[in-house]
Scaffold this motif. Structure first.
Motif, short mmCIF file in Angstrom:
data_model
loop_
_atom_site.label_atom_id
_atom_site.label_comp_id
_atom_site.label_asym_id
_atom_site.label_seq_id
_atom_site.Cartn_x
_atom_site.Cartn_y
_atom_site.Cartn_z
N LYS A 1 26.90 45.96 33.70
CA LYS A 1 27.45 44.31 33.58
C LYS A 1 29.07 44.58 33.67
O LYS A 1 29.66 43.62 34.08
CB LYS A 1 26.85 43.76 32.46
N ALA A 2 29.49 45.56 33.05
CA ALA A 2 30.91 45.75 33.30
C ALA A 2 31.53 45.70 34.25
O ALA A 2 32.57 45.31 34.85
CB ALA A 2 31.16 46.95 32.35
N LEU A 3 30.88 46.57 35.59
CA LEU A 3 31.29 46.67 36.86
C LEU A 3 31.26 45.07 37.43
O LEU A 3 32.06 44.80 38.31
CB LEU A 3 30.51 47.51 37.47
N HIS A 4 30.06 44.68 37.17
CA HIS A 4 29.98 43.15 37.78
C HIS A 4 31.06 42.29 37.50
O HIS A 4 31.50 41.61 38.22
CB HIS A 4 28.51 42.64 37.12
N GLU A 5 31.45 42.45 36.16
CA GLU A 5 32.64 41.46 35.72
C GLU A 5 33.91 42.09 36.27
O GLU A 5 34.71 41.11 36.53
CB GLU A 5 32.67 41.64 34.01
#
Length: 624
Positions: free
Chosen positions: A148-152
């Motif tokens: 999720k961090a990479l997506h953001e």
């Protein structure tokens, strides 16, 4: 323009493999180099950095070895921030538990940096890259998972970038991101890798994949988990990897450039054979799907626009002569960095992009802009798995083999040969020449291939003797007319790149319109002659103008051009060209090219320049 390598392995020796990868990528930048690694269960990330070429980092690692199960490495060409130890990659977050390497440009780094500093983040470098490490730290601190961090993260970054990220305590995986900057995956028996270019892979890698654009994911031992920027699973398609260690071998020559100069003769024969082997499928290189479609489209074709940068621009400029004079197609050539400001797109046009690497940022952006406008685009590239090769409607491979030296030599020759062959095929397709004429012209092209090395060898001792004379001058003028002016312009670029001598190239007919004011007894003027009799006479007149003003005249000419050669203080000749009466005068520059390259090489050698790695430059220009 930087090179990045990431490795996850089963043994505690991946640092060695990362160094091997960086050796293959140093052509992408050699201002500095660095490596970070982490071991099983350890949140600590160990790092080694050095300014200068990779050899400086290798010496440091010899004195102070580091090791781990996962490692990332970087070789830098500076875009943001000077060449200082603080600006060397990998870059870290505040806690030192996130390390990353980056190729590309983060366009909104200033806004992001301002926001992060307000949050209390402390920056140690002047780079745009460090911003990404702190931004990821800020996102992860909110408790998000790495996915999720990479997506953001990707939703908040503007620009073109490739990232490989290491998280402390996770020695079994690396994170990667690709947006409009090259990045490849490789899987093997005892390691997994993510790199900027296939040349970074060692013999352990068994299969590889080009990461799709706008993809992020996770690399683990023997497995990849990848997602598109919209969060859906991304398909990764693998190809068997065949390791070619000889591509890094100088073949007994002092420099890669010298090796590549001598490879030019063989390249001409290889290209003609490979392209002829395409048979009727050659039309697919232009993006056509059938012979009938090609025939109809070529009849309607009114104009070809060629787009390129640097040496490829000059090769395309010679290609324009071939397409106009042989195939009867009006052709223009534009530098990719300028084409973006030309909004006029016409019907019944064909666009061509030219690049050795197939990753040249300016040219690639033009290709993508043209495709968005539903224009037909073909490519001429050396790297067959490159972005341009994949994204163009069709492409022609240059078959030049890996080119390591930053200054392009054999790639220029390869591009010129492809263009000449292509012009012949189009002319035959349009009924402008017969099959017999096409075959005769191909024979001339092969004859010129032999002349490339013969001309170099015949003039080699004179060039070596004259190099010291040239090296004493700080400025030069290079002149030519028509097709020979293009060779003069390419030669001027080479002398700037390698010897750091300021050279300006002009069409010789422009002398009286300004440049003649520069000519005196301290100004070498290098004239590239033409095999065309009418053009030659004009060049002789221009040479006499130079002599009348006391200029130091140097001539690249043809053996029977005595009027011009007798004016020259120094001269280098192509023998037998005019006696080969059927040979197209447009091929004259091809016969001279290796001798020209060798002259530039010899001058740079006298001046003790770093021939394969000239200052401030890199081989693959992957940022705009």
């Amino acid at each position: 323009m930087c090179g990045i390598v990431g490795l996850v392995g089963q043994k505690n020796n991946v640092v060695e493999a990362v160094v091997y990868g960086l050796e293959g990528l140093e052509y992408r930048g050699y201002d500095s180099a660095g490596i970070a690694c982490t071991d099983s269960g350890d949140t600590k990330i160990i790092c080694a950095k050095a300014c200068g070429e990779l050899s400086a980092l290798k010496a440091q690692l010899h004195e102070q070895p580091i090791s781990g199960l996962a490692a990332i490495g970087h070789t830098r060409w500076a875009t943001h921030g000077r060449v200082t130890l603080e600006n060397v990659h990998p870059h870290f977050d505040c806690s030192g538990t996130i390390a990353l390497v980056h190729n590309g440009i983060i366009e909104n780094y200033h806004e992001l940096g301002t926001m992060l500093k307000a949050e209390g983040h402390i920056f140690k470098s002047d780079t745009d890259s460090e911003v990404v490490a702190h931004l990821l730290e800020s996102i992860l601190d909110r408790g998000l998972s790495p996915k999720k961090a990479l997506h953001e993260l990707v939703s908040r970054l503007d620009g073109a970038y490739a990232l490989v990220i290491m998280l402390g305590g996770r020695s079994d995986e690396l994170l990667f991101v690709r947006k409009r900057s090259p990045l490849c995956l490789g899987l093997g028996k005892n390691k997994s890798a993510v790199v900027s270019d296939l040349v970074a892979f060692d013999a352990d890698i068994e299969k590889y994949a080009i990461i799709p654009d706008q993809t992020y994911g996770f690399l683990r031992m023997g497995e990849v988990e990848a997602y598109s920027f919209d969060g859906f699973s991304a398909e990764i398609t693998y190809t068997p990897h065949i390791h070619n260690a000889s591509s890094r071998d100088r073949g007994g020559h002092a420099h890669y450039m010298l090796k590549e100069i001598y490879e030019q003769k063989g390249i001409v024969h290889r290209i003609v054979t490979a392209l002829n082997d395409l048979g009727d499928e050659w039309i697919k290189g232009l993006g056509y799907t059938s012979a009938s479609q090609a025939s109809e489209s070529l009849k309607k074709l009114t104009h070809v626009d060629l787009i390129a940068c640097g040496t490829s621009y000059y090769a395309a400029s010679l290609g324009a002569f071939f397409l106009r004079d042989i195939a009867g197609i009006d052709t223009s050539v534009t530098r990719a960095s300028e084409f973006a400001y030309n909004p006029i797109l016409m019907k019944n046009r064909l666009y061509g992009v030219v690049s050795q690497s197939g990753e040249t940022a300016d040219t690639l952006e033009v290709l993508r802009a043209l495709k968005r406008q539903e224009q037909s685009v073909f490519g001429i590239v050396n790297v067959e798995k490159s972005s341009m090769a994949r994204e163009a409607d069709g492409f022609f491979a240059m078959h030049a083999g890996p080119e390591i030296s930053v200054a392009s030599t054999k790639s220029f020759t390869a591009q010129v040969v492809v263009f000449y062959w292509l012009a012949l095929k189009i002319a035959h397709s349009k009924g402008l020449i017969t099959l017999q004429q096409l075959q005769a012209s191909e024979a001339e092209l092969l004859w010129c291939g032999n002349k490339i090395e013969e001309t170099l060898e015949n003039n080699k001792s004179s060039i070596e003797h004259d190099a010291a004379w040239f090296a004493q001058y700080k400025t030069c003028l290079f002149l030519g007319r028509q097709e020979s002016f293009i060779l003069a312009a390419e030669a001027a670029l080479k002398l700037k790149e390698l010897a750091y001598i300021f050279v300006e190239a002009f069409p010789s007919g422009e002398l009286k319109h300004g440049p003649l004011a520069l000519v005196d007894q301290n100004m070498p003027v290098v004239v590239f002659s033409s095999a065309d009799p009418l053009v030659y006479q004009k060049i002789v007149s221009n040479a006499q103008e130079v002599k009348a003003r006391g200029g130091r005249l140097v001539v690249f000419g043809f053996q029977d051009q005595t009027a011009l050669l007798n004016l020259a203080e120094k001269s280098y000749c192509v023998s037998g060209f005019s006696s080969y009466t059927q040979c197209d005068s447009l091929l004259g520059p091809l016969c001279m090219v290796a001798a020209m390259h060798y002259l530039v090489y010899s001058i740079a050698k006298v001046l003790e320049r770093p021939i394969d790695k000239p200052r401030n430059l890199a081989k693959s220009v992957t940022v705009e």
